[in-house]
Scaffold this motif. Structure first.
Motif, PDB file in Angstrom:
ATOM      1  N   ALA A 189       1.069   0.234  -9.453  1.00 23.13           N
ATOM      2  CA  ALA A 189       2.279   1.008  -9.195  1.00 23.13           C
ATOM      3  C   ALA A 189       3.463   0.097  -8.885  1.00 23.13           C
ATOM      4  CB  ALA A 189       2.031   1.973  -8.029  1.00 23.13           C
ATOM      5  N   VAL A 190       3.253  -0.887  -8.025  1.00 25.00           N
ATOM      6  CA  VAL A 190       4.328  -1.821  -7.671  1.00 25.00           C
ATOM      7  C   VAL A 190       4.731  -2.649  -8.894  1.00 25.00           C
ATOM      8  CG1 VAL A 190       4.927  -3.834  -6.273  1.00 25.00           C
ATOM      9  CG2 VAL A 190       3.706  -1.910  -5.237  1.00 25.00           C
ATOM     10  N   HIS A 191       3.735  -3.092  -9.645  1.00 25.68           N
ATOM     11  CA  HIS A 191       3.996  -3.867 -10.859  1.00 25.68           C
ATOM     12  C   HIS A 191       4.827  -3.049 -11.859  1.00 25.68           C
ATOM     13  CE1 HIS A 191       3.305  -6.557 -14.239  1.00 25.68           C
ATOM     14  NE2 HIS A 191       2.728  -5.575 -14.910  1.00 25.68           N
ATOM     15  N   PHE A 192       4.438  -1.802 -12.030  1.00 24.83           N
ATOM     16  CA  PHE A 192       5.167  -0.918 -12.955  1.00 24.83           C
ATOM     17  C   PHE A 192       6.607  -0.723 -12.490  1.00 24.83           C
ATOM     18  CE2 PHE A 192       6.729   3.229 -14.241  1.00 24.83           C
ATOM     19  CZ  PHE A 192       6.432   3.278 -15.592  1.00 24.83           C
ATOM     20  N   ALA A 193       6.813  -0.483 -11.197  1.00 22.41           N
ATOM     21  CA  ALA A 193       8.154  -0.265 -10.663  1.00 22.41           C
ATOM     22  C   ALA A 193       9.048  -1.477 -10.924  1.00 22.41           C
ATOM     23  CB  ALA A 193       8.076   0.035  -9.170  1.00 22.41           C
ATOM     24  N   LYS A 194       8.494  -2.662 -10.733  1.00 22.96           N
ATOM     25  CA  LYS A 194       9.272  -3.877 -10.966  1.00 22.96           C
ATOM     26  C   LYS A 194       9.625  -4.024 -12.440  1.00 22.96           C
ATOM     27  CE  LYS A 194       8.021  -7.617  -8.681  1.00 22.96           C
ATOM     28  NZ  LYS A 194       7.157  -8.687  -8.116  1.00 22.96           N
ATOM     29  N   ARG A 195       8.650  -3.766 -13.324  1.00 17.23           N
ATOM     30  CA  ARG A 195       8.894  -3.875 -14.762  1.00 17.23           C
ATOM     31  C   ARG A 195       9.911  -2.836 -15.253  1.00 17.23           C
ATOM     32  NH1 ARG A 195       7.210  -8.217 -18.011  1.00 17.23           N
ATOM     33  NH2 ARG A 195       5.384  -9.145 -17.019  1.00 17.23           N
ATOM     34  N   ALA A 196       9.936  -1.700 -14.568  1.00 20.18           N
ATOM     35  CA  ALA A 196      10.865  -0.635 -14.943  1.00 20.18           C
ATOM     36  C   ALA A 196      12.272  -0.874 -14.411  1.00 20.18           C
ATOM     37  CB  ALA A 196      10.339   0.708 -14.446  1.00 20.18           C
ATOM     38  N   GLY A 197      12.448  -1.934 -13.646  1.00 20.22           N
ATOM     39  CA  GLY A 197      13.764  -2.260 -13.113  1.00 20.22           C
ATOM     40  C   GLY A 197      14.167  -1.448 -11.903  1.00 20.22           C
ATOM     41  N   LEU A 198      13.184  -0.832 -11.236  1.00 16.15           N
ATOM     42  CA  LEU A 198      13.470  -0.030 -10.049  1.00 16.15           C
ATOM     43  C   LEU A 198      13.492  -0.907  -8.799  1.00 16.15           C
ATOM     44  CD1 LEU A 198      11.076   2.959 -10.803  1.00 16.15           C
ATOM     45  CD2 LEU A 198      13.556   2.919 -11.100  1.00 16.15           C
ATOM     46  N   ASP A 199      14.200  -0.458  -7.795  1.00 15.03           N
ATOM     47  CA  ASP A 199      14.152  -1.117  -6.490  1.00 15.03           C
ATOM     48  C   ASP A 199      12.881  -0.656  -5.790  1.00 15.03           C
ATOM     49  OD1 ASP A 199      15.634  -2.629  -4.206  1.00 15.03           O
ATOM     50  OD2 ASP A 199      14.992  -0.727  -3.307  1.00 15.03           O
ATOM     51  N   VAL A 200      11.956  -1.584  -5.581  1.00 17.44           N
ATOM     52  CA  VAL A 200      10.635  -1.213  -5.071  1.00 17.44           C
ATOM     53  C   VAL A 200      10.729  -0.539  -3.703  1.00 17.44           C
ATOM     54  CG1 VAL A 200       8.368  -2.066  -4.360  1.00 17.44           C
ATOM     55  CG2 VAL A 200       9.462  -3.000  -6.414  1.00 17.44           C
ATOM     56  N   ALA A 201      11.560  -1.066  -2.818  1.00 16.35           N
ATOM     57  CA  ALA A 201      11.675  -0.484  -1.477  1.00 16.35           C
ATOM     58  C   ALA A 201      12.131   0.967  -1.540  1.00 16.35           C
ATOM     59  CB  ALA A 201      12.642  -1.309  -0.631  1.00 16.35           C
ATOM     60  N   MET A 224       3.554  -6.980  -1.252  1.00 12.82           N
ATOM     61  CA  MET A 224       3.088  -7.175  -2.626  1.00 12.82           C
ATOM     62  C   MET A 224       4.260  -7.512  -3.539  1.00 12.82           C
ATOM     63  SD  MET A 224       0.471  -4.134  -3.637  1.00 12.82           S
ATOM     64  CE  MET A 224      -1.299  -4.236  -3.426  1.00 12.82           C
ATOM     65  N   ALA A 225       5.306  -6.704  -3.452  1.00 13.77           N
ATOM     66  CA  ALA A 225       6.471  -6.886  -4.314  1.00 13.77           C
ATOM     67  C   ALA A 225       7.122  -8.244  -4.096  1.00 13.77           C
ATOM     68  CB  ALA A 225       7.480  -5.773  -4.065  1.00 13.77           C
ATOM     69  N   THR A 279      -6.054  -9.072   0.674  1.00 14.33           N
ATOM     70  CA  THR A 279      -6.575  -8.321  -0.466  1.00 14.33           C
ATOM     71  C   THR A 279      -5.467  -7.755  -1.354  1.00 14.33           C
ATOM     72  OG1 THR A 279      -6.767  -6.391   1.007  1.00 14.33           O
ATOM     73  CG2 THR A 279      -8.759  -7.686   0.611  1.00 14.33           C
ATOM     74  N   SER A 280      -4.270  -7.599  -0.826  1.00 17.86           N
ATOM     75  CA  SER A 280      -3.149  -7.101  -1.636  1.00 17.86           C
ATOM     76  C   SER A 280      -2.730  -8.107  -2.709  1.00 17.86           C
ATOM     77  CB  SER A 280      -1.957  -6.762  -0.745  1.00 17.86           C
ATOM     78  OG  SER A 280      -1.532  -7.899  -0.005  1.00 17.86           O
ATOM     79  N   SER A 281      -3.253  -9.329  -2.638  1.00 19.44           N
ATOM     80  CA  SER A 281      -2.954 -10.332  -3.671  1.00 19.44           C
ATOM     81  C   SER A 281      -3.546  -9.944  -5.028  1.00 19.44           C
ATOM     82  CB  SER A 281      -3.484 -11.712  -3.250  1.00 19.44           C
ATOM     83  OG  SER A 281      -4.891 -11.680  -3.067  1.00 19.44           O
ATOM     84  N   LEU A 282      -4.256  -8.835  -5.083  1.00 21.26           N
ATOM     85  CA  LEU A 282      -4.771  -8.314  -6.348  1.00 21.26           C
ATOM     86  C   LEU A 282      -3.660  -8.176  -7.387  1.00 21.26           C
ATOM     87  CD1 LEU A 282      -7.609  -7.407  -7.297  1.00 21.26           C
ATOM     88  CD2 LEU A 282      -6.996  -5.089  -6.633  1.00 21.26           C
ATOM     89  N   ILE A 283      -2.444  -7.937  -6.942  1.00 23.39           N
ATOM     90  CA  ILE A 283      -1.316  -7.777  -7.857  1.00 23.39           C
ATOM     91  C   ILE A 283      -1.032  -9.058  -8.626  1.00 23.39           C
ATOM     92  CG2 ILE A 283       0.492  -8.410  -6.208  1.00 23.39           C
ATOM     93  CD1 ILE A 283       2.203  -6.157  -7.402  1.00 23.39           C
ATOM     94  N   ARG A 284      -1.483 -10.197  -8.130  1.00 24.30           N
ATOM     95  CA  ARG A 284      -1.218 -11.472  -8.811  1.00 24.30           C
ATOM     96  C   ARG A 284      -1.791 -11.488 -10.219  1.00 24.30           C
ATOM     97  NH1 ARG A 284      -3.412 -16.350  -5.650  1.00 24.30           N
ATOM     98  NH2 ARG A 284      -2.306 -17.439  -7.316  1.00 24.30           N
ATOM     99  N   ARG A 285      -2.898 -10.789 -10.437  1.00 24.30           N
ATOM    100  CA  ARG A 285      -3.499 -10.725 -11.772  1.00 24.30           C
ATOM    101  C   ARG A 285      -2.527 -10.125 -12.792  1.00 24.30           C
ATOM    102  NH1 ARG A 285      -6.446  -7.366 -13.073  1.00 24.30           N
ATOM    103  NH2 ARG A 285      -7.591  -8.393 -14.767  1.00 24.30           N
ATOM    104  N   LEU A 286      -1.729  -9.176 -12.329  1.00 28.11           N
ATOM    105  CA  LEU A 286      -0.831  -8.462 -13.232  1.00 28.11           C
ATOM    106  C   LEU A 286       0.457  -9.231 -13.498  1.00 28.11           C
ATOM    107  CD1 LEU A 286      -1.212  -4.934 -11.560  1.00 28.11           C
ATOM    108  CD2 LEU A 286      -2.523  -5.875 -13.487  1.00 28.11           C
ATOM    109  N   GLU A 287       0.783 -10.155 -12.616  1.00 29.63           N
ATOM    110  CA  GLU A 287       2.083 -10.814 -12.700  1.00 29.63           C
ATOM    111  C   GLU A 287       1.987 -12.306 -13.004  1.00 29.63           C
ATOM    112  OE1 GLU A 287       4.225  -9.694  -9.136  1.00 29.63           O
ATOM    113  OE2 GLU A 287       4.681  -7.756 -10.066  1.00 29.63           O
ATOM    114  N   LYS A 288       0.755 -12.788 -13.254  1.00 32.02           N
ATOM    115  CA  LYS A 288       0.632 -14.217 -13.542  1.00 32.02           C
ATOM    116  C   LYS A 288       1.286 -14.565 -14.883  1.00 32.02           C
ATOM    117  CE  LYS A 288      -3.973 -13.842 -15.662  1.00 32.02           C
ATOM    118  NZ  LYS A 288      -5.372 -14.286 -15.634  1.00 32.02           N
TER     119      LYS A 288
END
Length: 288
Positions: A189-201, A224-225, A279-288
């Motif tokens: 979800a956070v990865h998608f928001a960033k790719r979509a150009g949204l402000d994550v906060a 995460m963001a 454990t929230s570092s799981l997002i790193r897989r999506l953004e490497k």
């Protein structure tokens, strides 16, 4: 007030033992690295022991919070272990996340010596241990739970007796199954928001008041963001917990496809050098 021993002063055990002391209980501590025990005594008083048996001698309740099955077996059943030194009627309370198998074994060994035992893994992480706001799921007899529960109040916001010996560990596995899938979903979800150009906060503020809200969202989405992972529950420990869970599933026939997949995703994070990250570092897989 109770005479207690606390064995294992890691990031969880150190503050948990301190809460016991602050609640007025007598506390003797043991840690494999003696300098850590010395630090605890300097900061909180009480005394330290050179062996688990020495710490447990004469105690009303003995608490353990170590690393894994082998560590627990060593400090409880091994040479100089706590069980041999405990007085009849005392209670052993294990806060380590371990297999249900060893939890049942400790309960049987304790009963053979006229002792009580509770498997009592916790949820809430280091922050929960430090604030005294842990959730504790307990397995064991009603008598054992009643003996342990008053002291556990020192560092808990919720204590639930789930069932017989081993049930606490099984409940912790349920907890980790739920968290694993949730953290992966939040990462996406956070990865998608960033790719979509949204402000994550702003997005998190918008959705956290609805059905998507969770502790992980409230406490980990923004870090995460920002790529901040040097805190919290380490990936290496989550993989240990998921390994226990998947092994138990082989025995009871539970089908855990998402849990198994996320465990492999965490293996990827370990390969990226992140075994000690949250454990929230799981997002790193999506953004490497």
């Amino acid at each position: 007030m109770m005479k207690t021993a606390f064995i294992g002063l890691g990031v969880m055990g150190f503050p948990m033992a301190a809460h016991l002391r602050q609640a007025g209980h007598e506390v003797c501590v043991y840690n494999r690295t003696s300098a850590r025990a010395d630090e605890w005594v300097t900061r909180h008083g009480g005394r330290r022991a050179d062996t688990p048996a020495e710490a447990a001698h004469g105690a009303d309740a003995v608490f353990t919070c170590v690393g894994a099955d082998a560590d627990l077996q060593q400090v409880v059943l091994g040479k100089g272990g706590a069980l041999a030194a405990m007085r009849p009627g005392a209670v052993l309370v294990d806060h380590t996340t371990v297999s249900a198998k060893i939890a049942r074994r400790l309960a049987e060994e304790a009963a053979s010596k006229g002792l009580l035992a509770v498997d009592a893994p916790v949820s809430g992480g280091q922050a929960g241990a430090e604030s005294g706001q842990l959730a504790i799921m307990c397995g064991g007899s009603a008598e054992a739970f009643s003996a342990a529960e008053p002291a556990m109040q020192a560092y808990a916001k919720r204590i639930v007796h789930v069932g017989e010996a081993g049930s606490g560990q099984l409940a912790k596995m349920v907890n980790q199954i739920a968290i694993a899938g949730l953290v992966q979903a939040l990462s996406e979800a956070v990865h998608f928001a960033k790719r979509a150009g949204l402000d994550v906060a702003t997005v998190i503020d918008a959705i956290s008041g609805g059905a998507a809200q969770s502790w992980q969202m409230n406490n980990r989405a923004l870090t995460m963001a920002d790529g901040e992972f040097d805190f919290g529950f380490a990936v290496k420990w989550m993989r240990k917990d998921l390994g226990l869970t998947l092994e138990e599933a082989k025995s009871n026939g539970a089908r855990l496809p998402v849990t198994a997949l996320v465990d492999q995703f965490y293996a990827d994070v370990v390969a990226m050098g992140g075994e000690r990250q949250d454990t929230s570092s799981l997002i790193r897989r999506l953004e490497k």
